[in-house]
Design a protein around this motif. Sequence first.
Motif, PDB file in Angstrom:
ATOM      1  N   ASP A   1      -5.158   8.680   3.942  1.00 49.35           N
ATOM      2  CA  ASP A   1      -5.056   8.956   3.075  1.00 49.35           C
ATOM      3  C   ASP A   1      -6.606   9.075   2.175  1.00 49.35           C
TER       4      ASP A   1
ATOM      5  N   LEU B   1       0.703   4.476  -2.982  1.00 45.27           N
ATOM      6  CA  LEU B   1       0.454   5.867  -2.448  1.00 45.27           C
ATOM      7  C   LEU B   1       1.344   6.363  -2.630  1.00 45.27           C
TER       8      LEU B   1
ATOM      9  N   LEU C   1      -7.125   6.262  -0.448  1.00 46.71           N
ATOM     10  CA  LEU C   1      -7.223   4.862   0.174  1.00 46.71           C
ATOM     11  C   LEU C   1      -8.495   4.897   0.350  1.00 46.71           C
TER      12      LEU C   1
ATOM     13  N   LYS D   1      -6.952   5.991  -7.682  1.00 47.18           N
ATOM     14  CA  LYS D   1      -7.565   5.563  -6.311  1.00 47.18           C
ATOM     15  C   LYS D   1      -7.151   3.553  -5.989  1.00 47.18           C
ATOM     16  N   ILE D   2      -6.893   3.641  -4.785  1.00 44.96           N
ATOM     17  CA  ILE D   2      -6.472   2.218  -4.094  1.00 44.96           C
ATOM     18  C   ILE D   2      -7.628   1.672  -3.394  1.00 44.96           C
TER      19      ILE D   2
ATOM     20  N   VAL E   1       0.631  -1.440  -0.203  1.00 44.11           N
ATOM     21  CA  VAL E   1       0.278   0.378  -0.135  1.00 44.11           C
ATOM     22  C   VAL E   1       1.264   1.158  -0.118  1.00 44.11           C
TER      23      VAL E   1
END
Length: 425
Positions: free
Chosen positions: A106, A77, A109, A85-86, A73
Amino acid sequence: MIPFEGIPLAAQLLLIVAFIVIVAMCFWTTALFVRAQRAIAGAPAARPQADDAWTWVFLVAALNEEITIGDSVERLLALDLADRKIIVVDDGSDDATPQILAGFSDPNLYVLRRDLPDARKGKAQALNAAYHCIGQGLPDADRERVIVVVVDADGRIAPTAPRFAAAHFEDPEVGGVQALVRIYNRTGFLTRMQDVEFSVYASVYQAGRNHAGTAGMGGNGQFNRLSALDAIVEGDGPWRHRLTEDQDLGLRLLAAGWKSRQEVRAVVEQQGVPRLRPLLRQRTRWAQGNLQALDLLGATWRSPFPRPARIEEVLYLMMPLWQTVIGAALVAAIALAGLGFAPIVPAADVLPEIYILAFANSVLGCLATRHAAGRGWPRAVVVAHVYALYSWLLFPVLVRALVRQMGTQREWARTDRVPLESVPH
């Protein structure tokens, strides 16, 4: 002397068929090698900041991934993308995965927590849950300009990967782009060979099909146009519950008329499996997934691609059959030699031919990857011979996969991760 004199007829037929298959595969690999070199040299130019014209959605399925999820992750980021977008799907983890994810703050996320009984129904279901979140989070987005990227929980996407993938998506017919998978803990024999294996597969067998737009999709570093995923939705979403859901999705994209490409300049790194038993278990699952994919032979043949491309794709899908023939012939040859029907050591005048048939494909594959792997051609040739032996080391997984597929075994266990303290960053 009459060829095969004294050898039982069934064994003669098996050896003849295997010889034809091996020769055909040598010619096919040579053709793929040539085509791959052209495709890699002629890859579309990746303009600076070209990735800023796209919306990128990264999907990460995580089940008890406390060892690697934070690293993965953090790297996502850190990607320098204008619109990103995650979505991490915590699929019912009962280790420290939820706590690690809760430590991130964030706006790009989103953590989707799934609990039993909905959770732990396979990677396909987790990805489908994330797929539905995309529509909720981007209700007004142009789905032709949204790229969905599947990243494994141990994945490390290179910062330049989206830019190279974007160059292919400028072609509106391209629905999928597969990144080159590398192994970042390549410190032992098995992990080094896995790195060679992935590189050979991408640089020859994948890139060699770029001209037709029929390269396959892999689960890690798989880029898909959102509108292409929309076109193959079945039931809960575009992914189906298969042991190799990534391969299944790629084949159905082809059946729907979407082109797919391999991009060796876009790299995603992942952990290799350092021990033999877990590696054989992992490859058994992959081999059984390949067998499951045979039910897409008809759809592949009916896909709207030129006939030569469809023939090649169908023959490639039947690779488990060709591998079975070759393996059975090897066992038969050893048995015949042991029973005195054939010499244990072949005659000297046929040794060059045997050598070429045994090692030509491996040598071509390693030569194709020598620049990406930092090898000159002499070292690549040496590595090719070791890699050929490694390939035979993995061959028993096909037998096990056949047994499982003929039975009712469809479940699989996640491969355990290696602590990050023991691998390079």
